[in-house]
Design an enzyme around this catalytic site. Structure first.
Site, mmCIF file in Angstrom:
data_model
loop_
_atom_site.group_PDB
_atom_site.id
_atom_site.type_symbol
_atom_site.label_atom_id
_atom_site.label_comp_id
_atom_site.label_asym_id
_atom_site.label_seq_id
_atom_site.Cartn_x
_atom_site.Cartn_y
_atom_site.Cartn_z
ATOM 1 N N ASP A 192 4.688 11.331 1.911
ATOM 2 C CA ASP A 192 4.791 12.049 3.203
ATOM 3 C C ASP A 192 5.863 11.423 4.091
ATOM 4 O O ASP A 192 6.603 12.131 4.785
ATOM 5 C CB ASP A 192 3.435 12.042 3.931
ATOM 6 N N ASP B 128 0.868 -1.180 0.000
ATOM 7 C CA ASP B 128 0.000 0.000 0.000
ATOM 8 C C ASP B 128 0.907 1.233 0.000
ATOM 9 O O ASP B 128 1.596 1.489 0.989
ATOM 10 C CB ASP B 128 -0.888 -0.030 1.262
HETATM 11 P P1 ATP Z 1 1.972 9.135 -2.490
HETATM 12 O O1 ATP Z 1 1.169 10.259 -3.111
HETATM 13 O O2 ATP Z 1 1.550 7.751 -2.906
HETATM 14 O O3 ATP Z 1 2.173 9.253 -1.028
HETATM 15 P P2 ATP Z 1 4.128 10.330 -4.021
HETATM 16 O O4 ATP Z 1 3.569 10.266 -5.418
HETATM 17 O O5 ATP Z 1 4.195 11.654 -3.348
HETATM 18 O O6 ATP Z 1 3.454 9.248 -3.094
HETATM 19 P P3 ATP Z 1 6.274 8.545 -4.791
HETATM 20 O O7 ATP Z 1 7.281 9.064 -5.732
HETATM 21 O O8 ATP Z 1 5.244 7.598 -5.299
HETATM 22 O O9 ATP Z 1 5.632 9.781 -4.017
HETATM 23 O O10 ATP Z 1 7.024 7.778 -3.588
HETATM 24 C C1 ATP Z 1 7.897 8.448 -2.682
HETATM 25 C C2 ATP Z 1 9.070 7.542 -2.374
HETATM 26 O O11 ATP Z 1 8.588 6.325 -1.778
HETATM 27 C C3 ATP Z 1 9.866 7.088 -3.599
HETATM 28 O O12 ATP Z 1 10.886 8.034 -3.910
HETATM 29 C C4 ATP Z 1 10.451 5.764 -3.131
HETATM 30 O O13 ATP Z 1 11.637 5.978 -2.401
HETATM 31 C C5 ATP Z 1 9.362 5.229 -2.174
HETATM 32 N N1 ATP Z 1 8.499 4.250 -2.868
HETATM 33 C C6 ATP Z 1 7.313 4.495 -3.472
HETATM 34 N N2 ATP Z 1 6.809 3.362 -4.025
HETATM 35 C C7 ATP Z 1 7.701 2.387 -3.753
HETATM 36 C C8 ATP Z 1 7.776 0.974 -4.039
HETATM 37 N N3 ATP Z 1 6.813 0.357 -4.734
HETATM 38 N N4 ATP Z 1 8.851 0.288 -3.590
HETATM 39 C C9 ATP Z 1 9.840 0.885 -2.876
HETATM 40 N N5 ATP Z 1 9.826 2.210 -2.567
HETATM 41 C C10 ATP Z 1 8.788 2.949 -3.004
#
Ligand code: ATP
Length: 312
Positions: free
Chosen positions: A246, A240
């Protein structure tokens, strides 16, 4: 060393439904839970769990939701600088269907009343080492907080989320901008995206350091005038990803605060490595706030991964 987080707090009301109701339709919920949420609140908790001394400037209603959010923040070890205002505490109604698709309605409520920073709030920002902001707060308040931080040499981290236009002079006044790919493209004025590195060069053109998070690909770290560095995500079995962003921002801020607070490339890469480890733990757990790891958990996880690397 103190980190001030200024931002939103919501109570997230999550309804599990077989299918999201169509206009005019009533459906029965299969389950219901209320969780603390809001980007400011999540990031304040993530920063505190990652070991920093956190002060959270927030507006809450004079209602039960506001009491609950205040209690939970205090239990996370956060010092609360809360205004209690004549508006309902921010909330989000979230429908999640059997395929994990969701529909969300957000009521900003008290968050919209976080305007005209008080002398006390500005003094807290000036006394802090680091200020963390997002865009669920009126943009004029974000601007006033950045101005106060700059005058006092407080390092500013702006997580420009959710996606919105940000005045160029505000970007110029920020030390570190953290955005996901979608927000980066929006800020660079290229909503279709043109490749990560080209987005990064547009964004570092404002003079601040930029971290672009790339989900399961990790993150790119850029400072003006230097080649960007890619920090890979830690490979895990994600369950998830709610709250990954954040968790990343909070862990990044705490790591930067623990170090020299310098925004040179090496310090930013080190903080990003810590933040990707924290976020990798969070994506293996359900929920936003419940999934945020503590400093000890992140350190244990990193030690385990480095041992595995040496053995293979
Ligand atoms: P959200 O809106 O879902 O909270 P976001 O779009 O702001 O997230 P993302 O770039 O999706 O940010 O994720 C932030 C960080 O979380 C990524 O840079 C990575 O380090 C980690 N991360 C996200 N998804 C994964 C995954 N499937 N496996 C490992 N690390 C992940």
């Amino acid at each position: 060393m103190t980190v001030v987080v200024l931002g939103s707090a919501n109570l997230d009301l999550v309804y599990e439904v077989e299918r999201i109701p169509a206009p005019g339709e009533t459906v029965l919920s299969r389950g219901f839970e209320a969780f603390p949420g809001g980007k400011g609140n999540n990031q304040a908790i993530a920063t505190a769990r990652a070991g920093a001394d956190v002060r959270f400037i927030v507006a809450l209603g004079r209602d039960a939701a506001g009491d609950r959010l205040a209690d939970e923040a205090r239990r996370a070890g956060i010092t609360l600088q809360a205004r209690r205002v004549d508006a309902p505490t921010g909330s989000a109604v979230i429908f999640v269907d059997q395929h994990a698709e969701n529909s969300i309605v957000v009521n900003s409520g008290a968050n919209a009343a976080l305007v005209d920073p008080t002398m006390g709030e500005l003094a807290d920002i000036a006394a802090a080492d680091l200020l963390v902001l997002q865009l669920e707060t009126p943009i004029a308040t974000v601007g006033a907080a950045v101005t106060a931080a700059r005058a006092a040499a407080t390092t500013v981290i702006l997580n420009a989320a959710p996606s919105a236009a940000v005045p160029a002079e505000l970007l110029r006044a920020v030390d570190v901008l953290v955005v996901n790919e979608h927000e980066a493209a929006e800020l660079a004025g290229e909503p279709d995206g043109t490749g990560e590195r080209s987005l990064l060069s547009v964004l570092t053109g404002h003079g601040c350091a930029v971290i672009v998070t790339l989900g399961s690909d990790g993150a790119l770290v850029g400072v003006p005038g230097q080649d960007p560095v890619k920090v890979p995500a830690v490979k895990v079995d994600a369950k998830d990803t709610t709250g990954a962003g954040d968790t990343f921002v909070g862990a990044f801020a705490a790591a930067l605060d623990r170090g020299t607070r310098s925004t040179d490339l090496a310090s930013l890469v080190a903080a990003t490595e810590f933040a990707t480890a924290a976020a990798a733990i969070a994506v293996q757990r359900k929920g936003a706030v419940p999934s945020i790891p503590t400093l000890e958990e992140v350190e244990r996880f990193r030690k385990g991964r480095s041992r595995e690397r040496h053995q293979s």
